[in-house]
Design an enzyme around this catalytic site. Structure first.
Site, PDB file in Angstrom:
ATOM      1  N   GLY A 281       5.087   2.682  -1.567  1.00 51.65           N
ATOM      2  CA  GLY A 281       3.918   3.495  -1.870  1.00 51.65           C
ATOM      3  C   GLY A 281       2.657   2.777  -2.278  1.00 51.65           C
ATOM      4  N   LYS A 283       0.630   0.824  -0.557  1.00 50.97           N
ATOM      5  CA  LYS A 283      -0.433   0.995   0.440  1.00 50.97           C
ATOM      6  C   LYS A 283      -0.854   2.454   0.541  1.00 50.97           C
ATOM      7  CE  LYS A 283       1.253  -2.995   3.023  1.00 50.97           C
ATOM      8  NZ  LYS A 283       2.416  -3.219   2.125  1.00 50.97           N
ATOM      9  N   ASP A 340       2.643  -0.612   8.560  1.00 45.23           N
ATOM     10  CA  ASP A 340       3.166  -1.825   7.940  1.00 45.23           C
ATOM     11  C   ASP A 340       4.648  -1.853   8.297  1.00 45.23           C
ATOM     12  OD1 ASP A 340       2.961  -4.158   6.283  1.00 45.23           O
ATOM     13  OD2 ASP A 340       4.097  -3.057   4.772  1.00 45.23           O
ATOM     14  N   CYS A 393       5.070  -8.383   6.730  1.00 43.46           N
ATOM     15  CA  CYS A 393       5.190  -9.525   5.816  1.00 43.46           C
ATOM     16  C   CYS A 393       6.080 -10.614   6.406  1.00 43.46           C
ATOM     17  CB  CYS A 393       5.707  -9.082   4.450  1.00 43.46           C
ATOM     18  SG  CYS A 393       7.266  -8.157   4.489  1.00 43.46           S
TER      19      CYS A 393
END
Length: 460
Positions: A281, A283, A340, A393
């Protein structure tokens, strides 16, 4: 390593080994159970490729870990992080001590030695305590009992010579296992690969994203403001839930690199925005803070529960959609989408040193394929003229630069919106030649490795 493995060689184990004992007084000694739990967890990470975070979960983690007191759990975490960060060095030291390798069936013996070595070399633990408990662990394990004397000799030698062997191995042995070191060298070059390894030996700082006035919160919490606006608590070593502002929802923990993708999305005031892999949460909260009307999409029920709890603490609301991204059918396309994507997580290795022990190149390639599929689905949710930020990532270009290049070559109505280095003072080096973001753990005093690209769906 410039080290003579025959010097002070440990005595061979006696042929007359005591039979396995079902119980011993030492197994009741304070400190035995957390070391025993650490050995079990290390075995799960190395041999079964199990995520460390899951096993160290206070509610659903490894049973041996959950049975411990909070203080003993903290010791297990310290042992595991030190051991996994330095495991290539630990292995090299023991290999240099032995005239011949341990038998293949002695994997658990190697884990017992590694857990003890992490304490002797890197933690503030009396050497004798680490040695005595490791020897007893070997004696109580029928697979390792015949090597108990060898464990004693190896660890006592390590205690005597630790400064010398650590200096030698740290100068010659890479931090990362071979597959990951080789890949980093191919992508970034040896100097950067080694620098990333050194950065990962130091625990990551606590980074916070604040709702407003970063300078005020940095002063209040004893931190500094990074050029990106993140508040960094370099020397913090406590519970973030006890810090001022936590209960009030004034900030949330978020690595400086993880905070970048949402900041690439421009003005969101009043726009329809989707966060497609929303949990936990951080982002999503950024998108709400920027004024977007946010749809938060999450496939997992457990992760959705966590997402809702985190946003509730911050006083934020969103349109929550528990669904697979590919199944999402909005009544209206979105002005902006953030994907993401789930990835190999190789950029998070400062915080998660288990990643390079539980993953390999096959995982990177498989996850890149998943991301490519998700990117195509996500782009279909963007209205003409709208923006999509793709991020993850991972440190690997298979999951970043190469993936986006292939997508742009295949999708004629997609175009890159180059990021301008001058808009990111302090991180100019992170903007590549085509205008994408690529951070590594050596940047900005230490941050996660992240990739991000801003894409636009061409207007009709």
């Amino acid at each position: 390593m410039n080290y003579d493995p025959r010097r002070s060689a440990p005595r061979k184990p006696s042929a007359h080994v005591k039979p396995k004992r079902e119980h011993s007084p030492l197994s009741d000694k304070p400190g035995f159970q957390p070391r025993a739990a650490a050995v079990k967890i290390l075995s799960a990470v190395i041999d079964q490729k199990t995520s460390l975070d899951g096993m160290l979960d206070d509610d659903h983690g490894n049973p041996a870990y959950r049975a411990l007191t909070p203080a003993d759990r903290a010791l297990v975490k310290a042992i595991m992080n030190s051991c996994l960060r330095h495991l290539t060095w630990i292995d090299a030291i023991f290999d240099s001590f032995l005239d011949k390798p341990l038998p293949e069936g002695a994997r658990n013996l190697r884990h017992i030695l590694s857990v003890a070595a992490a304490q002797i070399l890197f933690l503030d633990v009396p050497d004798h305590s680490a040695v005595d408990i490791a020897v007893e662990q070997a004696r109580l394990d029928p697979r390792s009992a015949r090597f108990a004397n060898l464990v004693n000799a190896l660890l006592r030698r390590l205690g005597r010579e630790k400064d010398e062997v650590l200096a030698a191995v740290s100068a010659e042995v890479p931090v990362f296992p071979a597959w990951f070191q080789t890949r980093l060298e191919k992508v970034y070059g040896k100097a950067t690969a080694d620098a990333i390894g050194q950065a990962c030996l130091t625990p990551a700082p606590v980074d916070l994203t604040v709702k407003d006035d970063p300078k005020r919160w940095a002063d209040k919490l004893g931190g500094t403001v990074l050029p990106t606006g993140t508040v960094r608590l370099d020397a913090f070593d406590g519970s973030v839930t006890a810090l001022p502002g936590f209960d009030d929802g004034a900030w949330w923990v978020q690595d400086a690199a993880a905070a970048i993708p949402a900041r690439l999305m421009g003005d969101l005031m009043g726009k329809r925005v989707a966060d497609l892999c929303a949990a936990p949460g951080g982002k999503t909260a950024q998108l709400i803070l920027k004024g977007g009307n946010v749809t938060a999409v999450e496939q997992s029920a457990n992760r959705m529960k966590r997402l809702k709890g985190n946003l509730a603490r911050l006083g934020y609301e969103a349109d929550f959609q528990q669904a697979k991204l590919e199944d999402l059918k909005p009544a209206e396309l979105f002005d902006a989408v953030l994907l993401d994507a789930p990835c190999s997580s190789t950029g998070t290795i400062r915080r998660h040193p288990d990643v390079y022990w539980t993953k390999d190149m096959a995982d990177v390639e498989k996850l890149a394929s998943v991301q490519a599929r998700l990117l195509r689905s996500a782009f279909g949710l963007v209205k003409p003229g709208g923006t999509l930020v793709f991020s993850n990532c991972s440190l690997d270009p298979l999951e970043g630069e190469e993936l986006v290049a292939a997508f742009l070559a295949e999708v004629p109505d997609a175009e890159r919106m180059p990021i301008r280095p001058e808009d990111w003072p302090g991180l100019e080096e992170a903007i590549d030649t085509v205008g994408d973001f690529r951070t590594t753990p050596v940047m900005l005093g230490g941050m996660d490795g992240f990739y991000a690209s801003v894409l636009r769906r061409k207007p009709n």
